[in-house]
Motif scaffolding. Structure first.
Motif, PDB file in Angstrom:
ATOM      1  N   TYR A 121       0.993  -0.676   0.579  1.00  0.00           N
ATOM      2  CA  TYR A 121      -0.142   0.443  -0.372  1.00  0.00           C
ATOM      3  C   TYR A 121       0.906   0.715   0.332  1.00  0.00           C
ATOM      4  O   TYR A 121       2.386   0.869  -0.226  1.00  0.00           O
ATOM      5  CB  TYR A 121      -1.193  -0.189   0.659  1.00  0.00           C
ATOM      6  N   LYS A 122       0.323   2.346  -0.333  1.00  0.00           N
ATOM      7  CA  LYS A 122       1.489   3.842  -0.723  1.00  0.00           C
ATOM      8  C   LYS A 122      -0.210   4.374  -0.052  1.00  0.00           C
ATOM      9  O   LYS A 122      -1.041   4.499  -0.807  1.00  0.00           O
ATOM     10  CB  LYS A 122       1.389   4.007  -1.850  1.00  0.00           C
ATOM     11  N   PRO A 123       0.078   5.919   0.747  1.00  0.00           N
ATOM     12  CA  PRO A 123      -0.693   6.785   1.574  1.00  0.00           C
ATOM     13  C   PRO A 123      -1.467   7.301  -0.185  1.00  0.00           C
ATOM     14  O   PRO A 123      -0.728   7.739  -1.430  1.00  0.00           O
ATOM     15  CB  PRO A 123      -0.410   7.339   1.936  1.00  0.00           C
ATOM     16  N   SER A 124      -2.527   7.755  -0.309  1.00  0.00           N
ATOM     17  CA  SER A 124      -3.319   8.622  -1.225  1.00  0.00           C
ATOM     18  C   SER A 124      -2.562   9.640  -2.102  1.00  0.00           C
ATOM     19  O   SER A 124      -1.778  10.289  -1.117  1.00  0.00           O
ATOM     20  CB  SER A 124      -4.432   8.937  -1.303  1.00  0.00           C
ATOM     21  N   ALA A 125      -2.033   9.376  -3.463  1.00  0.00           N
ATOM     22  CA  ALA A 125      -1.607  11.045  -3.635  1.00  0.00           C
ATOM     23  C   ALA A 125      -1.817  11.849  -3.793  1.00  0.00           C
ATOM     24  O   ALA A 125      -1.123  13.168  -3.742  1.00  0.00           O
ATOM     25  CB  ALA A 125      -1.609  10.642  -5.583  1.00  0.00           C
ATOM     26  N   CYS A 126      -3.131  11.690  -3.151  1.00  0.00           N
ATOM     27  CA  CYS A 126      -3.844  12.945  -2.207  1.00  0.00           C
ATOM     28  C   CYS A 126      -3.185  13.534  -1.094  1.00  0.00           C
ATOM     29  O   CYS A 126      -3.653  14.762  -0.423  1.00  0.00           O
ATOM     30  CB  CYS A 126      -5.493  13.190  -2.306  1.00  0.00           C
ATOM     31  N   THR A 127      -2.393  12.992  -0.470  1.00  0.00           N
ATOM     32  CA  THR A 127      -1.879  12.991   0.759  1.00  0.00           C
ATOM     33  C   THR A 127      -1.485  14.744   1.310  1.00  0.00           C
ATOM     34  O   THR A 127      -2.007  15.260   1.841  1.00  0.00           O
ATOM     35  CB  THR A 127      -1.207  12.075   1.229  1.00  0.00           C
ATOM     36  N   PRO A 128      -0.377  15.158   0.495  1.00  0.00           N
ATOM     37  CA  PRO A 128      -0.051  16.852   0.462  1.00  0.00           C
ATOM     38  C   PRO A 128      -1.693  18.072  -0.082  1.00  0.00           C
ATOM     39  O   PRO A 128      -1.394  18.470   0.800  1.00  0.00           O
ATOM     40  CB  PRO A 128       1.070  16.614  -0.321  1.00  0.00           C
ATOM     41  N   LEU A 129      -2.196  17.128  -0.400  1.00  0.00           N
ATOM     42  CA  LEU A 129      -3.497  18.194  -0.784  1.00  0.00           C
ATOM     43  C   LEU A 129      -4.341  18.198   0.051  1.00  0.00           C
ATOM     44  O   LEU A 129      -5.115  19.009   0.751  1.00  0.00           O
ATOM     45  CB  LEU A 129      -3.777  17.869  -2.001  1.00  0.00           C
ATOM     46  N   PHE A 130      -4.277  17.001   0.759  1.00  0.00           N
ATOM     47  CA  PHE A 130      -5.194  16.911   2.296  1.00  0.00           C
ATOM     48  C   PHE A 130      -4.708  17.547   3.260  1.00  0.00           C
ATOM     49  O   PHE A 130      -5.042  18.311   4.088  1.00  0.00           O
ATOM     50  CB  PHE A 130      -5.388  15.051   2.381  1.00  0.00           C
TER      51      PHE A 130
ATOM     52  N   ASP B 161       2.281  17.468  -7.111  1.00  0.00           N
ATOM     53  CA  ASP B 161       2.645  19.020  -7.575  1.00  0.00           C
ATOM     54  C   ASP B 161       1.376  19.733  -8.047  1.00  0.00           C
ATOM     55  O   ASP B 161       2.142  21.430  -8.401  1.00  0.00           O
ATOM     56  CB  ASP B 161       3.192  18.984  -8.928  1.00  0.00           C
ATOM     57  N   LEU B 162       0.259  19.538  -7.353  1.00  0.00           N
ATOM     58  CA  LEU B 162      -0.968  20.412  -7.712  1.00  0.00           C
ATOM     59  C   LEU B 162      -0.897  21.268  -6.547  1.00  0.00           C
ATOM     60  O   LEU B 162      -1.943  22.389  -5.898  1.00  0.00           O
ATOM     61  CB  LEU B 162      -2.176  19.776  -7.496  1.00  0.00           C
ATOM     62  N   THR B 163       0.173  20.544  -5.236  1.00  0.00           N
ATOM     63  CA  THR B 163      -0.433  21.452  -3.668  1.00  0.00           C
ATOM     64  C   THR B 163       0.474  22.969  -3.945  1.00  0.00           C
ATOM     65  O   THR B 163      -0.601  23.793  -3.268  1.00  0.00           O
ATOM     66  CB  THR B 163       1.503  20.327  -2.720  1.00  0.00           C
ATOM     67  N   ASP B 164       1.139  22.809  -4.469  1.00  0.00           N
ATOM     68  CA  ASP B 164       1.759  25.052  -4.252  1.00  0.00           C
ATOM     69  C   ASP B 164       0.418  25.614  -4.466  1.00  0.00           C
ATOM     70  O   ASP B 164       0.152  26.174  -4.150  1.00  0.00           O
ATOM     71  CB  ASP B 164       2.812  24.449  -5.514  1.00  0.00           C
TER      72      ASP B 164
END
Lengths: 266, 266, 266, 266
Positions: free
Chosen positions: C115-124, C203-206
């Motif tokens: 498992y890997k945590p959701s790629a959305c993690t930095p956005l969450f 890369d959406l984080t910023d």
């Protein structure tokens, strides 16, 4: 899905209801394949498809496995997704003698509601008599209504060269009787006659019978601004034909909207 | 939702049915992850998506966990949402020897119905042989049919720069074998070949195989006026690819309707 | 509805699975309101809405009732409608230290999946840090994608004078912190910023953080050709905002198609 | 269908919750036809139809079978598909005296949430007083909103010559009181008044009452950019009228999109 499932398991209500029926009916309705139970099951399915919203539509099944003269008919004007097996009318062919009426069921179950057989009854009977159908389905499908509006001046709906057409039976008149000789082929043209609506459903009988006679190849009749009648050799065949036709009507509407011809000469 | 849930818990019917099977089959079908059970489960799901309406579509699963030479195939011409695990054909690769047929199941269960394997069988086998797929799904999805109609003169469906593309595998030919090297990226162009329909499903085999050979990067083939074939390394991968592709086809139709280009050069 | 309900009651499978977990986890997951269970429940709901088809989308919930520093995150790349409570990552704020990983769960349950945590993690995490959100939902809703395509040159989605707008919170910056001061009114203009998609989700984080800072009134951010992020004070608020926004996006698409202005000056 | 059914049978949670209620309420809520239970059931159904998404819409039922002065009202601002029978307000006509409030329910059940009766309450009361309705439904149906946008300058929605119209009651004013004299006929013109929305729901009361008075034949009122109010003699009649009207609104939108006239002079 609206939340964790809300079903009531071993629902005491249901059990109570059943115990008010005669032992014979209680036993009959144990069988999930009993025609009265199948009407209930299919009405719930049709409701979820928006085919019998409100109290629209109807369905009738002949007991082809046991006694093809026995016909079960859903009542008129009730919520189709909520009917119970004991709410059906049971009539005997060919005289349409009423063998059992929901009006004879204990009042605790029916809350003294005065049932009438579906207004579609003479139309269902036409399919039984003219085509020896095993079941007949009537819906107010929006796809059926829309196609009759989009082709407002046409007396037929036609489509060809779509794979799903192969689900529709190929019927031919032999010795004065319409028999199934296979299924339509991919390149065959499916033709469904469209009849004009009348203020009272029973007044559709003549034009439905005319359409059935004039189109020996049809297993369905569209009613303009109203819906569709579909029949088949058994309830499951009727269900499959109805599904396949609705799929084709839905696709045909999209094709028409995109200016794609419904019949090709590939 | 059509009313409080109508499920039949501990349904006596089901138990009776099972008891007519051999003890070995009874035990096999206890496992909800058994390929025969997964076919049933996925067919119900596909039915609810309007992908296998009527008796359309089909699915086949290889037993990749235990014996990849064993292939389960849904029967032809039956209502997909109602099939039972014992109605599957079980064949062994590479000779496609039939190890078990639903025609050998007790007649009480099958009502003497004469089963035939899905007409898609040679197409499923092509995916197994040419791509070593673990499962293959065939649907009559209206999105698939419509896209082949909207792009009637094109031999390919292409779309790029939609996030959902990242669910599709990136495949490359290495040493004569197609292998998965990752997933498509957002800016990659998803290409799905479109082949022309034929009157008989098995006659699609040659052109499906040609498309598979010509498009080593594809994990699906569209069939004009018919539907789509999608395969994957396992049944779950095939399911996910099929879902993601249908999502993209649905979106592509909306984009086309709004004159938005499907491929951008951002 | 695809047939009489097929649920497996008292499903032995489920019980077996649970018994492989530690007694502590077994007890935790008894509570249907446990964040890990709520993620499972909402993912099934979102799947039925076509919001997380394939393996798309994601969701994260903070344990606001017990310890708001505990964050549950769905894993990446799995079928969202089938995840189980023990497949979540549990991390602790502010350092995002991993307290529990599904990779530590008995291999019988996870079939050795890595498992890997959701790629959305930095956005969450951005929503948690910049807005003190209690939960964050990410979907690939087609309504969200379509609206960003229909307004391809706009950096904002705006709509006003629709009753449903009243479900959206009215947020204001006070002393450097964004606080909820009520709900939008009927005549208020709902504004949702649209950011451009990037090849890699992280890369959406910023740009997400920029949008959150630039639009203190927003509780959601649209990502062009991708989907939407929606957050709220609690998981239920996030769910309600997400539903209300999707309703408005769906309506806005219909309005745009019919040349009805989305913002009026009534 | 998102996977094998996930219902929690004999859900211990549910039982615990019930045990915190008074014995009297516990017994009342055993009856699935209790108005408070019917509100829950219908709200789940409406949610699945996208009619009460977010926390939108509302419903109120009078206890016509036992004491027509008793009115059950769903609370404001909660997720409609998840309400429980004890969350209803119970008021007595004609003074609207509150007999029971969910704010009096044990805090363990309500998590100390401060309930308010639906903002639609004065509108529901108008239907009870002016029309002696047995139930009133308010939804944010997108079909209702869209029809008021497509006919932005009209004060009425009208349609004729569609079979489904026959599900709508024919009402006439007799001796100053509106009574049902049958159902509309196929060729009758269904007329539903459209009133303008106001920032606060309760401010709709005057114009709703005006519409009800001006249109003695109507059983529903559309609210522009907002939704619809539908009432009936009983909760089931209100449900059926609401369904039939939504069917007609959906069809009318398709007809309008295809330039088909909604009213014909056949």
């Amino acid at each position: 899905m609206s939340a964790p499932c809300h079903c009531k398991h071993g629902e005491s209500n249901g059990i109570t209801e059943h115990s008010q029926l005669s032992p014979d009916l209680q036993q009959q309705f144990q069988d999930s394949n009993h025609p009265a139970n199948l009407i209930c099951e299919l009405c719930r399915l049709f409701y979820d498809n928006n085919w019998v919203t409100g109290t629209g539509g109807g369905i009738s099944i002949r007991d082809v496995d046991n006694n093809p003269n026995l016909v079960y008919i859903a009542p008129s004007g009730v919520q189709k997704e909520r009917i119970k097996p004991w709410e059906m009318f049971l009539v005997e062919l060919p005289d349409e003698k009423v063998l059992r009426s929901p009006n004879d069921i204990p009042k605790e179950l029916t809350k003294s509601y005065k049932y009438k057989p579906s207004a579609c009854t003479p139309l269902f009977m036409s399919c039984y008599k003219l085509r020896d159908a095993g079941a007949c389905i009537h819906t107010h499908s929006q796809n059926a209504v829309m196609i009759t509006l989009l082709f407002e001046n046409q007396k037929e709906f036609t489509i060809s060269h779509i794979e799903q057409i192969k689900a529709i039976p190929k019927l031919e008149k032999k010795d004065g009787k319409v028999v199934k000789v296979g299924n339509l082929e991919y390149f065959d043209k499916l033709v469904i006659p469209i009849i004009e609506n009348t203020p009272h459903e029973e007044d559709l009988t003549d034009s439905l019978q005319d359409a059935i006679e004039s189109y020996p190849g049809c297993t369905a009749v569209l009613v303009r601004r109203h819906g569709i009648y579909v029949w088949g050799e058994t309830v499951w065949k009727a269900k499959v034909y109805n599904e396949a036709i609705d799929y084709l009507l839905e696709l045909a509407i999209k094709m028409k909207m995109s200016n794609i011809k419904l019949v090709t000469n590939e």
